[in-house]
Design a protein around this motif. Structure first.
Motif, PDB file in Angstrom:
ATOM      1  N   ARG A  14       1.766  -5.082  -9.953  1.00 38.61           N
ATOM      2  CA  ARG A  14       0.927  -4.835  -8.771  1.00 38.61           C
ATOM      3  C   ARG A  14       1.761  -4.163  -7.685  1.00 38.61           C
ATOM      4  N   THR A  15       1.297  -2.991  -7.249  1.00 41.84           N
ATOM      5  CA  THR A  15       2.027  -2.187  -6.278  1.00 41.84           C
ATOM      6  C   THR A  15       1.039  -1.445  -5.392  1.00 41.84           C
ATOM      7  N   LEU A  16       1.359  -1.314  -4.112  1.00 47.58           N
ATOM      8  CA  LEU A  16       0.604  -0.425  -3.245  1.00 47.58           C
ATOM      9  C   LEU A  16       1.150   0.980  -3.444  1.00 47.58           C
ATOM     10  N   ILE A  17       0.247   1.939  -3.662  1.00 50.09           N
ATOM     11  CA  ILE A  17       0.664   3.323  -3.888  1.00 50.09           C
ATOM     12  C   ILE A  17      -0.052   4.233  -2.909  1.00 50.09           C
ATOM     13  N   LEU A  18       0.571   5.352  -2.613  1.00 52.07           N
ATOM     14  CA  LEU A  18      -0.019   6.404  -1.808  1.00 52.07           C
ATOM     15  C   LEU A  18      -0.442   7.491  -2.781  1.00 52.07           C
ATOM     16  N   THR A  19      -1.714   7.874  -2.746  1.00 55.61           N
ATOM     17  CA  THR A  19      -2.230   8.801  -3.737  1.00 55.61           C
ATOM     18  C   THR A  19      -3.066   9.898  -3.084  1.00 55.61           C
ATOM     19  N   ASP A  20      -3.172  11.017  -3.758  1.00 56.55           N
ATOM     20  CA  ASP A  20      -3.990  12.138  -3.311  1.00 56.55           C
ATOM     21  C   ASP A  20      -5.450  11.852  -3.656  1.00 56.55           C
ATOM     22  N   THR A  21      -6.376  12.408  -2.884  1.00 58.71           N
ATOM     23  CA  THR A  21      -7.804  12.254  -3.161  1.00 58.71           C
ATOM     24  C   THR A  21      -8.438  13.630  -3.313  1.00 58.71           C
TER      25      THR A  21
END
Length: 93
Positions: A14-21
């Motif tokens: 479980r990890t918080l990720i920054l992703t493109d949309t």
């Protein structure tokens, strides 16, 4: 231009990720990020599955891990009945 958001990933941990949309005003996908395409079996023509065709307006593999989340151990409840549903069936009901 990147349109970033924070998401929760579950693999491998479980990890918080920054992703493109996807681009919300994309004329090809209307902001959905791609299209589902149903396909059939070659011999019978029957439905065989669905494939996802991503749109060119975003890269679904572009992501950066921000913060791994700790594993929270489950509490062991020795007094709980593993076969029970949490309700007492003894009188009075």
């Amino acid at each position: 231009m990147l349109r970033l958001r924070i998401r929760l990933a579950h693999w491998p941990r479980r990890t918080l990720i920054l992703t493109d949309t996807p681009r919300p005003d994309c004329p090809d996908c209307d902001g959905e990020g791609g299209h589902n395409r149903d396909y059939g079996d070659y011999e019978t023509g029957e439905y065989a599955g669905t494939e996802w065709d991503p749109c060119h307006c975003w890269d679904e593999n572009r992501r950066w891990p921000l913060l791994p989340l700790p594993r929270i151990p489950r509490r062991h409840r020795p007094h709980a009945d593993p076969w029970g549903n949490g309700y007492n069936d003894e009188p009075p009901f």
